[in-house]
Design a protein around this motif. Structure first.
Motif, mmCIF file in Angstrom:
data_model
loop_
_atom_site.group_PDB
_atom_site.id
_atom_site.type_symbol
_atom_site.label_atom_id
_atom_site.label_comp_id
_atom_site.label_asym_id
_atom_site.label_seq_id
_atom_site.Cartn_x
_atom_site.Cartn_y
_atom_site.Cartn_z
ATOM 1 N N GLU A 38 -0.919 2.229 -6.754
ATOM 2 C CA GLU A 38 -2.062 2.213 -5.841
ATOM 3 C C GLU A 38 -2.022 1.001 -4.919
ATOM 4 N N PHE A 39 -2.114 -0.183 -5.503
ATOM 5 C CA PHE A 39 -2.187 -1.385 -4.704
ATOM 6 C C PHE A 39 -0.901 -1.615 -3.930
ATOM 7 N N GLY A 40 0.244 -1.291 -4.541
ATOM 8 C CA GLY A 40 1.519 -1.496 -3.852
ATOM 9 C C GLY A 40 1.639 -0.631 -2.612
ATOM 10 N N GLN A 41 1.207 0.615 -2.706
ATOM 11 C CA GLN A 41 1.269 1.498 -1.538
ATOM 12 C C GLN A 41 0.337 1.023 -0.424
ATOM 13 N N LEU A 77 -0.617 -2.056 0.146
ATOM 14 C CA LEU A 77 -0.026 -3.245 0.761
ATOM 15 C C LEU A 77 1.119 -2.860 1.696
ATOM 16 N N THR A 78 1.917 -1.889 1.273
ATOM 17 C CA THR A 78 3.022 -1.444 2.141
ATOM 18 C C THR A 78 2.477 -0.861 3.445
ATOM 19 N N ALA A 79 1.421 -0.084 3.337
ATOM 20 C CA ALA A 79 0.817 0.492 4.545
ATOM 21 C C ALA A 79 0.228 -0.609 5.426
ATOM 22 N N MET A 80 -0.422 -1.623 4.790
ATOM 23 C CA MET A 80 -0.995 -2.725 5.564
ATOM 24 C C MET A 80 0.101 -3.495 6.284
ATOM 25 N N ARG A 81 1.214 -3.725 5.628
ATOM 26 C CA ARG A 81 2.316 -4.447 6.274
ATOM 27 C C ARG A 81 2.867 -3.623 7.468
ATOM 28 N N ALA A 82 2.925 -2.294 7.286
ATOM 29 C CA ALA A 82 3.406 -1.446 8.397
ATOM 30 C C ALA A 82 2.435 -1.498 9.567
ATOM 31 N N ASP A 83 1.130 -1.459 9.248
ATOM 32 C CA ASP A 83 0.132 -1.544 10.318
ATOM 33 C C ASP A 83 0.198 -2.897 11.016
ATOM 34 N N ALA A 84 0.376 -3.968 10.233
ATOM 35 C CA ALA A 84 0.461 -5.308 10.829
ATOM 36 C C ALA A 84 1.687 -5.412 11.728
ATOM 37 N N ALA A 134 0.269 -10.020 8.834
ATOM 38 C CA ALA A 134 1.527 -9.595 8.220
ATOM 39 C C ALA A 134 2.003 -10.593 7.175
ATOM 40 N N GLY A 135 1.838 -11.913 7.462
ATOM 41 C CA GLY A 135 2.224 -12.939 6.487
ATOM 42 C C GLY A 135 1.397 -12.867 5.226
ATOM 43 N N HIS A 136 0.078 -12.669 5.408
ATOM 44 C CA HIS A 136 -0.783 -12.549 4.222
ATOM 45 C C HIS A 136 -0.389 -11.341 3.380
ATOM 46 N N CYS A 137 -0.084 -10.240 4.071
ATOM 47 C CA CYS A 137 0.326 -9.048 3.319
ATOM 48 C C CYS A 137 1.631 -9.286 2.549
ATOM 49 N N GLN A 147 2.027 -9.276 -1.447
ATOM 50 C CA GLN A 147 2.988 -8.373 -2.058
ATOM 51 C C GLN A 147 3.924 -9.123 -3.011
ATOM 52 N N ARG A 148 4.302 -10.364 -2.625
ATOM 53 C CA ARG A 148 5.136 -11.161 -3.527
ATOM 54 C C ARG A 148 4.379 -11.520 -4.809
ATOM 55 N N GLU A 149 3.095 -11.881 -4.640
ATOM 56 C CA GLU A 149 2.301 -12.218 -5.820
ATOM 57 C C GLU A 149 2.123 -11.009 -6.729
ATOM 58 N N VAL A 150 1.908 -9.859 -6.119
ATOM 59 C CA VAL A 150 1.779 -8.639 -6.915
ATOM 60 C C VAL A 150 3.089 -8.332 -7.631
ATOM 61 N N SER A 151 4.213 -8.552 -6.927
ATOM 62 C CA SER A 151 5.513 -8.315 -7.565
ATOM 63 C C SER A 151 5.716 -9.253 -8.756
#
Length: 433
Positions: A256-259, A261-268, A289-292, A296-300
């Motif tokens: 859920e959260f990973g997808q 974040l991926t969408a947010m990075r694409a939008d950014a 984009a940097g925050h995303c 994402q790194r923290e989530v990983s």
């Protein structure tokens, strides 16, 4: 059999044995006394013929009789008597030997009230030879012989008493040692229980009190063993529940959260491309984009903590070496990380079970987290090795960082955390307990 009855029965046997030994010593002393009496009778039997022969002896033969009589006196075999012989002029021909200690004997005689009766108890008579010579003979009381006999009796009685006492004490020591010998087994079992080894069971014991203690300890060990097994089962259930919850959270974050974040990075990224002619908007898009990317790194990283990389698609865990390698590499890849992390896995041909592998991984993960956050260490050493017998795994984490306050006052030292976990084969789930 009760302890008191056991000791009483042994005391009876010991007393009987001591009495027998004392009787043997007493019989030996009696045989010695009888021998002394016999030698005294023999001396008297030799004395009387010599005195009789003196009446009929020629003057030239009398000196030989005097010498024989002196020898009888000197032998001191006539118990309680001395021969005193003198001629008509009062010249002493045969006399008693010199006293060994006249003052001591005199004191003992005076204490016994017999010194005044010595002269009255003397037996005298005259011996007349064929040629008219006259000799005066006397049998005098020998106090030294009496005192020596009394001293021997006292010494013999003391010897019998000493032998009896020594044997009795030795027998009591032996009996008490035998009665209390099971205490060594009991103490050995208690020491095993202190080390959480409740498999020891004491054998039946001969006395009722000791056997009651044995039954109580065996019951206690059984209860503790069952309690420990229940605690291990609860620990396994808790570990399973924790790992299940971690896996659920990891799936939620990843799916859920990973997808999102991926969408947010694409939008950014899309906003960055579309805002080329609007610098202010492009700056905000770049920040977004940097925050995303950072989130994402923290989530990983969080996913890695919740679920190791070594988990296979079917849920099986990789080896300890693989999990440890991934864990150490993850810490080495942390930004600004300067701590040197070394690890060693020496399990030989032993393959620990999945629960034990996961337990070792979680313990190492927690130890490294504490070291990195609180110790300020420059070096960390991790070691996992099987014992020589192969029945357990030794786990240790050492670091050269700061410890507790009083230890830290002495400067950086090597801190160490060790544990010993049971290694059961074939690969049981109980290994994690």
């Amino acid at each position: 059999m009760t302890m008191s009855r056991y000791l009483l029965s042994r005391a009876i046997w010991i007393s009987a044995a001591c009495l027998c030994c004392a009787l043997v010593v007493a019989l030996g002393l009696a045989v010695r006394a009888i021998g002394d009496e016999r030698r005294g009778a023999d001396a008297m039997a030799l004395l009387i013929p010599r005195l009789s022969a003196l009446q009929m002896a020629a003057p030239a033969e009398r000196e030989a009789h005097f010498a024989a009589l002196r020898a009888i006196n000197a032998s001191a075999q006539m118990r309680h008597l001395w021969l005193h012989l003198e001629d008509a002029k009062g010249q002493v021909l045969v006399s008693a030997p010199a006293s060994r200690d006249s003052s001591a004997w005199g004191g003992l005689l005076a204490l016994a009230g017999l010194s005044a009766d010595a002269a009255r108890l003397e037996s005298r008579w005259e011996i007349r030879t064929r040629d008219g010579a006259t000799y005066r003979a006397a049998l005098r009381w020998n106090p030294e012989s009496e005192i020596q006999e009394a001293s021997d009796d006292v010494a013999g009685n003391l010897a019998v008493l000493a032998v009896y006492s020594a044997l009795l004490l030795f027998g009591i020591h032996w009996a008490v040692g035998r009665a209390l010998a099971p205490l060594q087994q009991i103490l050995a079992a208690i020491r095993r229980y202190e080390h959480k080894d409740y498999s020891v069971r004491l054998p039946p014991m001969r006395t009722r009190e000791m056997d009651q203690i044995r039954r109580a300890l065996n019951h206690l060990a059984g209860v503790l063993d069952e309690t420990q097994a229940e605690r291990r089962a609860l620990s396994r259930k808790l570990l399973t529940a924790q790992e299940s919850e971690r896996a659920r959270l990891a799936r939620e974050l990843h799916d859920e959260f990973g997808q999102v974040l991926t969408a947010m990075r694409a939008d950014a990224a899309y906003l960055v491309r579309k805002s080329v002619h609007e610098p202010v908007l492009q700056l905000v898009a770049n920040d977004l984009a940097g925050h995303c990317a950072r989130i994402q790194r923290e989530v990983s990283h969080l996913l890695h903590r919740l679920r190791p990389h070594g988990v296979q698609p079917d849920g099986r865990l990789a080896s300890v070496e693989r999990l440890l390698q991934d864990l150490v590499q993850a810490w080495r890849d942390q930004p600004g990380q300067q701590t040197q992390v070394d690890y060693e896995v020496a399990l030989g041909g032993v393959a620990p079970g999945a629960d034990l592998v996961l337990t070792l991984y979680r313990m190492t993960q927690e130890a490294l987290t504490n070291v990195m956050r609180h110790a300020g260490a420059r070096r960390v050493a991790i070691r996992i090795a099987a014992t020589a017998a192969g029945e357990a795994v030794r786990w240790s984490v050492e670091d050269d960082g700061q410890g507790i306050a009083d230890v830290a006052a002495r400067g950086p030292i090597w801190a160490r955390c060790t544990s010993k976990l049971p290694l059961l084969r074939p690969l049981p789930r109980q290994a994690a307990a």
